[in-house]
Design an enzyme around this catalytic site. Structure first.
Site, PDB file in Angstrom:
ATOM      1  N   GLY A  11       0.781  -1.153   0.177  1.00  7.59           N
ATOM      2  CA  GLY A  11       0.206  -0.038   0.161  1.00  7.59           C
ATOM      3  C   GLY A  11       0.954   1.262  -0.013  1.00  7.59           C
ATOM      4  O   GLY A  11       1.940   1.276   0.638  1.00  7.59           O
ATOM      5  N   ARG A  72       0.877  -5.113  -5.386  1.00  7.87           N
ATOM      6  CA  ARG A  72       1.222  -6.256  -4.280  1.00  7.87           C
ATOM      7  C   ARG A  72       1.217  -7.523  -5.477  1.00  7.87           C
ATOM      8  O   ARG A  72       0.257  -7.680  -6.088  1.00  7.87           O
ATOM      9  CB  ARG A  72      -0.208  -6.432  -3.622  1.00  7.87           C
ATOM     10  N   ASP A 103       5.140  -5.029   5.957  1.00  9.78           N
ATOM     11  CA  ASP A 103       5.908  -6.339   6.378  1.00  9.78           C
ATOM     12  C   ASP A 103       5.735  -7.482   5.398  1.00  9.78           C
ATOM     13  O   ASP A 103       6.620  -8.228   5.073  1.00  9.78           O
ATOM     14  CB  ASP A 103       5.163  -6.764   7.704  1.00  9.78           C
ATOM     15  N   THR A 126       4.322   2.516   5.684  1.00  7.22           N
ATOM     16  CA  THR A 126       2.831   2.056   5.487  1.00  7.22           C
ATOM     17  C   THR A 126       2.074   2.933   6.477  1.00  7.22           C
ATOM     18  O   THR A 126       2.608   3.663   7.611  1.00  7.22           O
ATOM     19  CB  THR A 126       2.503   0.560   6.047  1.00  7.22           C
ATOM     20  N   ASP A 128      -0.327   2.235   8.402  1.00  4.81           N
ATOM     21  CA  ASP A 128      -0.695   1.389   9.558  1.00  4.81           C
ATOM     22  C   ASP A 128       0.257   1.609  10.733  1.00  4.81           C
ATOM     23  O   ASP A 128      -0.369   1.102  11.660  1.00  4.81           O
ATOM     24  CB  ASP A 128      -0.879  -0.252   8.908  1.00  4.81           C
ATOM     25  N   ASP A 130       2.138  -0.497  11.867  1.00  6.42           N
ATOM     26  CA  ASP A 130       2.391  -1.473  12.460  1.00  6.42           C
ATOM     27  C   ASP A 130       3.525  -2.583  12.684  1.00  6.42           C
ATOM     28  O   ASP A 130       3.647  -3.658  13.192  1.00  6.42           O
ATOM     29  CB  ASP A 130       1.084  -2.500  12.118  1.00  6.42           C
ATOM     30  N   ARG A 172      -6.637  -2.837   8.770  1.00  2.00           N
ATOM     31  CA  ARG A 172      -7.117  -3.930   8.698  1.00  2.00           C
ATOM     32  C   ARG A 172      -7.056  -4.953   9.772  1.00  2.00           C
ATOM     33  O   ARG A 172      -7.448  -5.507  10.262  1.00  2.00           O
ATOM     34  CB  ARG A 172      -6.617  -4.644   7.194  1.00  2.00           C
TER      35      ARG A 172
HETATM   36  O1  F6P Z   1      -2.073   0.720   3.636  1.00  3.94           O
HETATM   37  C1  F6P Z   1      -2.302  -0.185   4.448  1.00  3.94           C
HETATM   38  C2  F6P Z   1      -3.724  -0.542   4.502  1.00  3.94           C
HETATM   39  O2  F6P Z   1      -4.334   0.664   4.517  1.00  3.94           O
HETATM   40  C3  F6P Z   1      -4.685  -1.123   5.523  1.00  3.94           C
HETATM   41  O3  F6P Z   1      -5.104  -0.597   6.814  1.00  3.94           O
HETATM   42  C4  F6P Z   1      -5.877  -1.378   4.572  1.00  3.94           C
HETATM   43  O4  F6P Z   1      -6.786  -2.460   4.785  1.00  3.94           O
HETATM   44  C5  F6P Z   1      -5.228  -1.827   3.311  1.00  3.94           C
HETATM   45  O5  F6P Z   1      -4.022  -0.956   3.258  1.00  3.94           O
HETATM   46  C6  F6P Z   1      -5.956  -1.564   2.022  1.00  3.94           C
HETATM   47  O6  F6P Z   1      -5.260  -1.467   0.720  1.00  3.94           O
HETATM   48  P1  F6P Z   1      -5.590  -1.688  -0.668  1.00  3.94           P
HETATM   49  O7  F6P Z   1      -6.809  -0.943  -0.841  1.00  3.94           O
HETATM   50  O8  F6P Z   1      -4.696  -1.329  -1.444  1.00  3.94           O
HETATM   51  O9  F6P Z   1      -5.910  -3.236  -0.691  1.00  3.94           O
END
Ligand code: F6P
Length: 322
Positions: A11, A72, A103, A126, A128, A130, A172
């Site tokens: 992301g 991804r 990660d 990120t 997040d 995390d 998430r």
């Molecule tokens: O960037 C992290 C994150 O925002 C998560 O919190 C979220 O669930 C996920 O990426 C969603 O990413 P995408 O919409 O790119 O699959």
């Protein structure tokens, strides 16, 4: 002279451009060359690389997203996919890689470093926040500021109409965005994946709010909360409290875009520079972190093994100040 490849993966996060710039400028200062990989590991597999010049990174520190683009890649999870990527890197004479991502990206980096036998260093990018081993990740501060600005606006209309809003923020698997946003907006409650959410507990808090004449409120819900997202939680609360008029706002991907905050630009600059310093020192398979103000290097294995822990103190603060 080294030939470093840099990529952004997973992301996107505000500040990734500032990090790429820092990697490139620091490498050039060492007299090294830098290749940019488009679209993360997928671009590596498809040989989608360019030689980076000063022009590529000029005027990019303030821009959101990532000009190298990101993806991804399922294919990179396979040995065959990685072999393709490695053959392209070898053809180009790449002898070190800097990965900016989360990660999942670092797990790919571990495999790449082992199978190609070259040093790979990571910068945590990120929203997040995390990743274990760093106090903050690139993009988190901007995402929290974006969420806070949005919730402040929601608070205005919630107050005018006497409504209870459930605002869903990203996360998430992690509640860091929710937690800090909740503190900054003075939320009535924050629901996160790291703690069990009891709708009955939430309901009794809301009942006491109602009894003390509180007629509007903000509940921040992390998207990965165990009770579901904001829509699900709002539904459950509404059933128990017909007297509250509830509304839901899902902030979604606006949290991923926008100009990086000053904090993120500085963090990204330190981490990008730190990545080149790590390579210069002969380190490999480490993530650059910043802990208590100092640049540190954490083995990928540790950074990816467990998530950062939510601070119980910050959780208590929500309760103490509600
Ligand atoms: O960037 C992290 C994150 O925002 C998560 O919190 C979220 O669930 C996920 O990426 C969603 O990413 P995408 O919409 O790119 O699959």
């Amino acid at each position: 002279m080294k030939h470093v490849a840099v990529l952004t993966s997973g992301g996107d996060a505000p500040g990734m451009n500032a990090c790429i710039r820092a990697v490139v400028r620091s490498a050039f200062r060492e007299g090294w060359k830098v290749a940019g990989v488009y679209r993360g590991y997928q671009g590596m597999i498809e040989n989608d690389l360019i030689e980076i010049t000063q022009d590529h990174v000029h005027n990019t520190i303030h821009r959101g997203g990532t000009w190298l683009k990101t993806a991804r890649s399922e294919e990179f999870m396979t040995v065959e996919g990685r072999q393709k990527a490695i053959s392209h890197l070898r053809e180009r004479g790449i002898d070190a890689v800097v990965v900016i991502g989360g990660d999942g990206s670092f797990r790919g980096a571990i495999a790449l470093s082992k199978e190609m036998n070259i040093p790979v260093v990571g910068c945590p990018g990120t929203i997040d926040n995390d990743l274990f081993g760093t106090d903050f990740t690139i993009g988190y501060d901007t995402a929290v500021n974006t969420a806070v600005e949005a919730v402040d606006r929601i608070r205005d209309t919630a107050t005018s109409h006497n409504r209870l809003f459930f605002v869903e923020v990203m996360g998430r698997d992690a509640g860091f965005i929710a937690l800090r946003t909740g503190i900054a907006v003075g939320a009535e409650a924050v629901l996160i994946p790291e703690t069990v959410t009891y709708i009955e507990d939430l309901s009794s808090k809301l009942a006491s709010d109602w009894a003390s004449q509180r007629r509007s409120g903000i509940i921040i819900v992390a998207e990965g909360d165990d009770q579901g997202g904001a829509v699900e939680v709002a539904k459950q609360v509404q059933e128990r409290f017909p007297q509250w008029e509830t509304k839901v706002t899902v902030l979604g991907h606006i949290q991923r875009g926008g100009h990086p905050s000053a904090l993120d630009r500085i963090l990204a600059s330190r981490m990008g520079h730190g990545a080149i310093q790590a390579l210069k020192q002969g380190l490999s398979s480490v993530m650059v972190g910043v802990k208590a103000g100092q640049v540190v290097y954490i083995p990928f294995e540790q950074a990816t093994k467990h998530h950062s822990e939510i601070s119980p103190y910050l959780l208590d603060l929500i309760e103490a100040l509600r």
